[in-house]
Design a protein around this motif. Structure first.
Motif, PDB file in Angstrom:
ATOM      1  N   ALA A 277      45.041  34.267  52.035  1.00 56.93           N
ATOM      2  CA  ALA A 277      45.255  35.446  53.224  1.00 56.93           C
ATOM      3  C   ALA A 277      46.267  36.341  53.024  1.00 56.93           C
ATOM      4  O   ALA A 277      46.416  37.751  53.083  1.00 56.93           O
ATOM      5  N   ALA A 278      47.041  36.234  52.423  1.00 59.92           N
ATOM      6  CA  ALA A 278      48.690  36.325  52.078  1.00 59.92           C
ATOM      7  C   ALA A 278      47.796  37.635  50.750  1.00 59.92           C
ATOM      8  O   ALA A 278      48.339  38.633  50.626  1.00 59.92           O
ATOM      9  N   ARG A 279      47.120  36.986  50.007  1.00 59.56           N
ATOM     10  CA  ARG A 279      46.560  37.858  48.983  1.00 59.56           C
ATOM     11  C   ARG A 279      45.551  39.226  49.501  1.00 59.56           C
ATOM     12  O   ARG A 279      45.936  40.249  48.924  1.00 59.56           O
ATOM     13  N   ILE A 280      44.812  38.772  50.477  1.00 58.79           N
ATOM     14  CA  ILE A 280      43.995  39.647  51.164  1.00 58.79           C
ATOM     15  C   ILE A 280      45.107  40.854  51.482  1.00 58.79           C
ATOM     16  O   ILE A 280      44.727  42.443  51.433  1.00 58.79           O
ATOM     17  N   HIS A 281      46.484  40.700  52.286  1.00 57.68           N
ATOM     18  CA  HIS A 281      47.417  41.490  53.167  1.00 57.68           C
ATOM     19  C   HIS A 281      47.556  41.494  52.010  1.00 57.68           C
ATOM     20  O   HIS A 281      47.641  43.207  52.225  1.00 57.68           O
ATOM     21  N   ASP A 282      47.912  41.480  50.540  1.00 59.10           N
ATOM     22  CA  ASP A 282      49.157  42.175  49.893  1.00 59.10           C
ATOM     23  C   ASP A 282      48.196  43.585  49.217  1.00 59.10           C
ATOM     24  O   ASP A 282      48.027  44.148  48.838  1.00 59.10           O
ATOM     25  N   GLU A 283      46.284  43.255  49.035  1.00 61.89           N
ATOM     26  CA  GLU A 283      45.493  44.116  48.300  1.00 61.89           C
ATOM     27  C   GLU A 283      45.511  45.434  49.217  1.00 61.89           C
ATOM     28  O   GLU A 283      45.278  46.325  48.797  1.00 61.89           O
ATOM     29  N   LEU A 284      45.648  45.090  50.599  1.00 62.16           N
ATOM     30  CA  LEU A 284      45.178  46.085  51.598  1.00 62.16           C
ATOM     31  C   LEU A 284      46.454  47.158  51.442  1.00 62.16           C
ATOM     32  O   LEU A 284      46.125  48.429  51.607  1.00 62.16           O
ATOM     33  N   MET A 285      47.641  46.216  51.413  1.00 70.08           N
ATOM     34  CA  MET A 285      49.298  47.005  50.970  1.00 70.08           C
ATOM     35  C   MET A 285      49.395  47.817  50.313  1.00 70.08           C
ATOM     36  O   MET A 285      49.890  49.495  49.800  1.00 70.08           O
ATOM     37  N   ARG A 286      48.539  47.022  49.223  1.00 68.88           N
ATOM     38  CA  ARG A 286      48.650  48.019  48.000  1.00 68.88           C
ATOM     39  C   ARG A 286      47.508  49.169  48.304  1.00 68.88           C
ATOM     40  O   ARG A 286      48.273  50.793  47.538  1.00 68.88           O
ATOM     41  N   LEU A 287      46.537  48.824  48.436  1.00 70.05           N
ATOM     42  CA  LEU A 287      45.394  49.597  49.182  1.00 70.05           C
ATOM     43  C   LEU A 287      46.512  51.060  50.092  1.00 70.05           C
ATOM     44  O   LEU A 287      45.961  52.410  50.035  1.00 70.05           O
ATOM     45  N   VAL A 288      47.274  50.774  50.896  1.00 71.19           N
ATOM     46  CA  VAL A 288      47.405  51.999  52.107  1.00 71.19           C
ATOM     47  C   VAL A 288      48.378  52.606  51.182  1.00 71.19           C
ATOM     48  O   VAL A 288      48.807  53.803  51.367  1.00 71.19           O
ATOM     49  N   GLU A 289      48.968  51.719  49.988  1.00 75.00           N
ATOM     50  CA  GLU A 289      50.588  52.634  48.894  1.00 75.00           C
ATOM     51  C   GLU A 289      50.156  53.459  48.548  1.00 75.00           C
ATOM     52  O   GLU A 289      50.496  54.973  48.166  1.00 75.00           O
ATOM     53  N   ALA A 290      48.892  52.854  47.742  1.00 77.12           N
ATOM     54  CA  ALA A 290      48.481  54.439  47.432  1.00 77.12           C
ATOM     55  C   ALA A 290      47.791  55.772  47.620  1.00 77.12           C
ATOM     56  O   ALA A 290      47.741  56.528  47.461  1.00 77.12           O
ATOM     57  N   GLU A 291      46.699  54.856  48.772  1.00 74.60           N
ATOM     58  CA  GLU A 291      46.082  56.569  49.117  1.00 74.60           C
ATOM     59  C   GLU A 291      46.548  57.061  49.863  1.00 74.60           C
ATOM     60  O   GLU A 291      47.087  58.030  50.048  1.00 74.60           O
ATOM     61  N   SER A 292      48.807  56.168  50.083  1.00 77.59           N
ATOM     62  CA  SER A 292      49.843  57.430  51.079  1.00 77.59           C
ATOM     63  C   SER A 292      49.659  58.114  50.374  1.00 77.59           C
ATOM     64  O   SER A 292      50.005  59.489  50.637  1.00 77.59           O
ATOM     65  N   ALA A 293      50.406  57.631  49.149  1.00 76.22           N
ATOM     66  CA  ALA A 293      51.056  58.416  48.171  1.00 76.22           C
ATOM     67  C   ALA A 293      49.709  59.770  47.707  1.00 76.22           C
ATOM     68  O   ALA A 293      50.256  60.702  47.613  1.00 76.22           O
ATOM     69  N   ALA A 294      48.544  60.224  47.412  1.00 80.94           N
ATOM     70  CA  ALA A 294      47.530  60.507  47.428  1.00 80.94           C
ATOM     71  C   ALA A 294      47.846  61.601  48.841  1.00 80.94           C
ATOM     72  O   ALA A 294      47.735  63.235  47.937  1.00 80.94           O
ATOM     73  N   LEU A 295      47.751  61.288  50.102  1.00 78.39           N
ATOM     74  CA  LEU A 295      47.425  62.207  50.807  1.00 78.39           C
ATOM     75  C   LEU A 295      48.635  62.968  50.964  1.00 78.39           C
ATOM     76  O   LEU A 295      48.236  64.011  51.468  1.00 78.39           O
ATOM     77  N   SER A 296      49.880  61.741  50.819  1.00 84.51           N
ATOM     78  CA  SER A 296      50.585  62.918  51.158  1.00 84.51           C
ATOM     79  C   SER A 296      50.701  63.810  50.035  1.00 84.51           C
ATOM     80  O   SER A 296      51.701  64.708  50.664  1.00 84.51           O
ATOM     81  N   ALA A 297      50.837  63.972  48.756  1.00 83.97           N
ATOM     82  CA  ALA A 297      50.843  64.864  48.086  1.00 83.97           C
ATOM     83  C   ALA A 297      50.072  65.598  48.116  1.00 83.97           C
ATOM     84  O   ALA A 297      50.261  67.703  47.988  1.00 83.97           O
ATOM     85  N   LEU A 298      49.221  66.157  49.252  1.00 85.15           N
ATOM     86  CA  LEU A 298      47.759  66.752  49.173  1.00 85.15           C
ATOM     87  C   LEU A 298      47.800  67.344  50.718  1.00 85.15           C
ATOM     88  O   LEU A 298      47.321  68.625  50.705  1.00 85.15           O
ATOM     89  N   GLY A 299      48.481  66.484  51.748  1.00 81.12           N
ATOM     90  CA  GLY A 299      48.562  67.270  53.524  1.00 81.12           C
ATOM     91  C   GLY A 299      49.851  67.636  53.620  1.00 81.12           C
ATOM     92  O   GLY A 299      50.327  67.734  52.830  1.00 81.12           O
ATOM     93  N   SER A 300      49.376  67.791  54.837  1.00 80.79           N
ATOM     94  CA  SER A 300      50.573  69.090  55.481  1.00 80.79           C
ATOM     95  C   SER A 300      51.628  68.033  55.603  1.00 80.79           C
ATOM     96  O   SER A 300      52.088  66.828  55.852  1.00 80.79           O
ATOM     97  N   PRO A 301      52.878  68.384  56.014  1.00 78.39           N
ATOM     98  CA  PRO A 301      54.543  67.999  55.985  1.00 78.39           C
ATOM     99  C   PRO A 301      54.059  67.086  57.513  1.00 78.39           C
ATOM    100  O   PRO A 301      55.252  65.925  57.049  1.00 78.39           O
ATOM    101  N   GLU A 302      53.538  67.194  58.354  1.00 81.14           N
ATOM    102  CA  GLU A 302      53.036  66.340  59.623  1.00 81.14           C
ATOM    103  C   GLU A 302      52.200  65.348  59.070  1.00 81.14           C
ATOM    104  O   GLU A 302      52.464  63.975  59.854  1.00 81.14           O
TER     105      GLU A 302
END
Length: 381
Positions: free
Chosen positions: A327-352
């Protein structure tokens, strides 16, 4: 906008922070002379350090103890105990006024929900804004604590009726005049319904109609999830792991997390909030955080309760500790997805959008810190 000191604002707007966030920082432009940029580049060549977790030991039945492994998740950006206490005391007073947790108010106080919302919303130090979020959150928790686990009547066959009533309060209905008093009599006699009405009223003082509508949508989805859980209880059916994970996309922390921008005093533009990549990232975050809750709450739940570790253990025939690790591994997998997607979206999106994603990350860190320390999961029940 609520008062924010410059250092804290910089930390929030810098994007997701904490262990395991190198990938996010690498999407920010860096000067060749910037030592932090050089350090980030070096870090990217190394295996990422595991994020800080609790390593907590949780009771899981009379004779079994399991250890929650270190989780890939940040901790709180800030901790202001005085502010947390102010919000908590005001929240407990409101709960008493609503009739919530009667006979359990001291236990509610010890759970320190006010501290949770102080930790989870570090981009404001305004207790009124934090209280608005905390009231909504406590009303949501009360569905579980009053109608599912510990109320006077927790029969699962009542859940459908109860969440239908809650939705009628959250997204206010207007009955013909001759029938309206009957509905209002039901609302007046049910603390959870009164709490939802009061919480939404206060929220409307800091959130615009679009932001309130976003919360209404997330609550409607959450109510669907409670109906699914009631079916399991009534039928005695144990869901497959895949079905439970789907359920967690309906019953997670989305109603709390959707308030990141109104509590912070800004609005994520509608087209970005609705963008499928933003929505997907937000959903990953909410599911990851509710799986963290599954891990920490095992000690207070019946060993037969439906949670991810118990279901993995039953489906795969493994030990409970092995199931906790999975269960912890599944949690960590999701967290890494959040991390990577947030990086890409933050670079492309608005300041908000960048601020919103940083706020979601900070929300998860604050929730992690609270779960690791709250008497709700680590004290006497």
């Amino acid at each position: 906008m609520p008062h924010l000191d410059a250092e804290l604002l910089g930390r929030i707007l810098a994007g997701p922070a904490g262990p395991g966030t190198t990938a996010v920082r690498l999407f920010r432009p860096q000067s060749p002379q910037d030592p932090q940029g050089a350090q980030d580049a070096q870090d990217a060549q190394d295996p990422p350090a595991e994020a800080v977790g609790s390593g907590a030991t949780a009771e899981a039945g009379a004779s079994s103890r399991v250890t929650v492994p270190e989780l890939y998740c940040p901790h709180a950006v800030r901790d202001d105990p005085v502010l947390g206490q102010v919000v908590n005391e005001r929240l407990v007073s409101w709960a008493e006024e609503m009739g919530l947790f009667q006979g359990r108010l001291e236990r509610l106080r010890s759970h320190d929900f006010g501290r949770l919302f102080m930790l989870a919303h570090p981009d404001t130090d305004d207790p009124d804004r934090l209280l608005a979020a905390a009231r909504c959150g406590l009303a949501e928790w009360a569905v579980d604590d009053h109608w599912v686990d510990e109320g006077d009547d927790t029969r699962p066959e009542l859940i459908g009726l109860r969440v239908a009533l809650a939705h009628a309060v959250v997204d206010p209905i207007r009955l013909p005049l001759r029938y309206e008093p009957q509905f209002e009599e039901v609302v007046a006699g049910e603390p959870v319904l009164r709490a939802f009405r009061s919480a939404l009223t206060l929220l409307s003082t800091i959130a615009n109609p679009t932001q309130v509508a976003r919360l209404r949508h997330e609550l409607a989805v959450m109510f669907v999830g409670y109906g699914q859980e009631a079916e399991w209880r009534m039928s005695g059916r144990r869901p497959a792991v895949w079905e439970y994970l789907m359920h967690r996309y309906e019953n997670a922390f989305f109603p709390c997390m959707v308030l990141v921008d109104p509590v912070g005093g800004y609005e994520l533009p509608a087209h970005e909030f609705a963008d499928h990549r933003v929505r997907r990232t937000y959903l990953y975050a909410g599911v990851a955080n509710v799986l963290l809750n599954d891990l920490y709450s095992m000690g207070k739940e019946d060993p037969t309760d439906t949670n991810l570790p118990n279901l993995i253990a039953a489906e795969e025939g493994c030990t409970l500790q092995q199931a906790v690790d999975e269960a912890a591994r599944i949690h960590d997998e999701l967290m890494r997805l959040v991390e990577a997607e947030s990086a890409a979206l933050s670079a492309l999106g608005s300041p908000e959008l960048k601020r919103f994603l940083a706020g979601v990350w900070a929300w998860m860190g604050g929730s992690h810190t609270w779960h690791a320390s709250s008497a709700r999961y680590h004290g006497a029940s």
